[in-house]
Motif scaffolding. Structure first.
Motif, short mmCIF file in Angstrom:
data_model
loop_
_atom_site.label_atom_id
_atom_site.label_comp_id
_atom_site.label_asym_id
_atom_site.label_seq_id
_atom_site.Cartn_x
_atom_site.Cartn_y
_atom_site.Cartn_z
N SER A 160 0.83 -1.21 0.00
CA SER A 160 0.00 0.00 0.00
C SER A 160 0.86 1.25 0.00
N ALA A 161 1.95 1.21 0.79
CA ALA A 161 2.85 2.36 0.86
C ALA A 161 3.55 2.61 -0.47
N ILE A 162 4.02 1.55 -1.11
CA ILE A 162 4.70 1.69 -2.40
C ILE A 162 3.73 2.21 -3.45
N GLU A 163 2.50 1.67 -3.44
CA GLU A 163 1.50 2.12 -4.41
C GLU A 163 1.13 3.59 -4.17
N ALA A 164 1.01 3.98 -2.90
CA ALA A 164 0.66 5.36 -2.57
C ALA A 164 1.72 6.33 -3.05
N THR A 165 3.00 5.99 -2.84
CA THR A 165 4.08 6.88 -3.29
C THR A 165 4.16 6.94 -4.81
N ALA A 166 3.86 5.80 -5.45
CA ALA A 166 3.89 5.78 -6.92
C ALA A 166 2.81 6.68 -7.50
N ASN A 167 1.66 6.75 -6.81
CA ASN A 167 0.55 7.57 -7.29
C ASN A 167 0.61 9.02 -6.80
N SER A 168 1.49 9.29 -5.85
CA SER A 168 1.60 10.65 -5.30
C SER A 168 2.35 11.55 -6.27
N ASP A 169 1.98 12.81 -6.27
CA ASP A 169 2.69 13.78 -7.10
C ASP A 169 4.06 14.09 -6.50
N ILE A 170 4.13 14.12 -5.17
CA ILE A 170 5.38 14.41 -4.47
C ILE A 170 5.54 13.43 -3.32
N THR A 171 6.76 12.98 -3.07
CA THR A 171 7.04 12.11 -1.93
C THR A 171 8.04 12.78 -1.00
N ILE A 172 7.68 12.85 0.29
CA ILE A 172 8.63 13.31 1.30
C ILE A 172 9.30 12.08 1.87
N PHE A 173 10.57 11.88 1.56
CA PHE A 173 11.30 10.71 2.02
C PHE A 173 12.01 11.05 3.32
N CYS A 174 11.61 10.39 4.40
CA CYS A 174 12.11 10.70 5.74
C CYS A 174 13.24 9.76 6.15
#
Length: 470
Positions: free
Chosen positions: A289-303
């Motif tokens: 779910s996390a990988i899919e969400a980041t793939a569909n997000s316009d921007i990812t904040i990588f912490c």
């Protein structure tokens, strides 16, 4: 088309909201609520009542009921709102219960249509309600609020008054054309008409189009478990939306909330922790779910937890390889665990390991959060300008002081401008009778912005673009 004598109902809250709201409007609104609410309000008067809503049989849900008596309500009728801390299926069950009692389901924009038809707001203000709902950035919201406050109505009424003054003088001259009386100075009259025309043109040029709606950009917060994602997520929102714990893997699903920034807004996602080797089925599903969400997000904040050693950071490097963000902002979290002298060295170390610069942040102290919000805002605008986001901020920011106009508004104003230009031309050649007709047409076009005597087809076209329940 629109019947005002019956009672309508609909879910009026967004599907993703934390509170579910069902609205009723009409003569039977209070009576219907009293049948399903316990303890029932003793008197049919306005107020807030706390109790339980009976959904089905013995199934009851804690709720608040707001009663707004006519004519002092949004629609001008008796309005009841049922507020539940419940999910969408519960709301749909309650809605079906209400519909089975003989109440009709409201169509798109029907609550606002009733407000308009009952004289609570004019047509431009009704359209502003929809503009505010769909606004996704500060510029559109400001422009829509000006429309709701009656800025367009006020301007239209003032310009119509000026045109009617011109018309009165021209027609007086026509009525007494055989008399040796001069009712107006022709060059001054032409100048006045061009001044009105210029003001209408300025109204259009400085406006924000209702069709320039930008979908909310999505921003995902990602990283390994215990990287400080959830705490950062909550701090950015200014409220506790995600569980924060020292225990690893407390986030199992993708959580979302709207984040208001300086110049725009976005949907912020808190994702489950990433791991190169997830343990167990639940963690594997959470990671997918996390990988899919980041793939569909316009921007990812990588912490990344900046206090980690090089050995510990191997997990973060592996996690970074799991995602393929469209655009990324790297955030170094937990800077409060380092001394100021250690911070610069650690930031340089992260930049070398990941090949990207990191923004230092601390959800505990709030350090760096303003810069992070600014970076998100700037990234959204940058992506929009380059066409990588739906819509564009170009010209919207330039016209931020204007009013939100729909295609209908623009057409009416354009017709008025054309007729005023024609009337001025006719006055130059002393065709005063034709000039008078042109001014009348211009007045008719401007008054159509707020006119109450529109056909059902026009009203249907306007309100069909609204959300259900508004």
């Amino acid at each position: 088309m629109y019947q005002l004598g019956d009672t309508i109902t609909q879910i009026s809250s967004a599907p993703s909201g934390c509170r579910l709201i069902i609205r009723l409007s009409g003569p039977d609104a209070f009576k219907t609520v009293r049948k399903i609410f316990t303890p029932p309000p003793k008197k049919p008067k306005g107020g807030i009542y706390s109790g339980q809503i009976i959904i089905d049989g013995e199934f009851m849900v804690d709720s608040l009921v707001y009663l707004f008596p006519s004519p002092h309500s949004y629609t001008g009728q008796d309005v009841a709102e049922i507020h539940l801390s419940a999910n969408q299926p519960v709301g749909e069950a309650l809605l079906n219960k209400l519909l089975s009692s003989g109440i009709r389901a409201a169509g798109p924009g029907e609550f606002t249509a009733r407000s308009y038809l009952n004289g609570k707001i004019d047509l431009t203000q009704a359209e502003a309600v929809n503009s505010i709902i769909v606004s996704s950035n500060k510029f559109q919201l400001d422009a829509s609020e000006k429309l709701l406050k009656g800025r367009l109505t006020q301007t239209a009424e003032r310009l119509c008054k000026n045109l009617m003054n011109c018309l009165g003088l021209i027609e007086a001259g026509l009525d007494f054309s055989e008399e040796d009386i001069v009712f107006f100075d022709r060059p001054q009259m032409i100048k006045k008409l061009f001044s009105i025309k210029t003001e209408l043109e300025k109204l259009i040029s400085q406006s924000v189009s209702g069709e320039e709606v930008i979908d909310l950009p999505s921003v995902g917060v990602a990283g390994v478990s215990n990287a400080g994602k959830s705490r950062l997520f909550n701090k950015l929102l200014g409220k506790k939306r995600s569980i924060v714990s020292s225990q690893r893997q407390t986030t199992r699903d993708v959580l979302a909330a709207k984040l208001l920034l300086s110049k725009s807004q976005c949907v912020l996602f808190d994702c489950a922790g990433l791991a190169s080797r997830p343990a167990g089925l639940i963690q594997k599903l959470a990671q997918l779910s996390a990988i899919e969400a980041t793939a569909n997000s316009d921007i990812t904040i990588f912490c990344v937890d900046i206090s980690k050693s090089d050995k510990q950071l191997r997990q973060d490097i592996s996690a970074r390889r799991l995602i393929n963000p469209k655009a990324m902002i790297a955030a170094a979290t937990k800077t409060d665990l380092l001394t100021p002298k250690m911070l610069d060295k650690s930031l340089a170390r992260l930049s070398k390991l990941f090949g990207i610069g990191f923004l230092p942040t601390s959800a505990k102290t709030g350090f760096g959060l303003d810069k992070l919000k600014k970076a998100i805002d700037e990234k959204i605008i940058q992506l929009s300008f380059t066409g990588r986001l739906k819509g564009s901020f170009e010209n919207i920011s330039k016209r931020a002081s204007g009013i939100s106009l729909t295609a209908r508004h623009r057409q009416a104003l354009a017709e008025a401008i054309e007729n005023i230009a024609s009337s001025a031309s006719e006055l130059k050649t002393e065709n005063d009778e034709i000039a008078s007709m042109m001014i009348r047409s211009a007045v008719q076009s401007i008054t159509s912005l707020t006119h109450r005597h529109l056909t059902d087809q026009i009203l249907s076209a306007i309100f069909s673009n609204f959300c259900i329940g508004k």
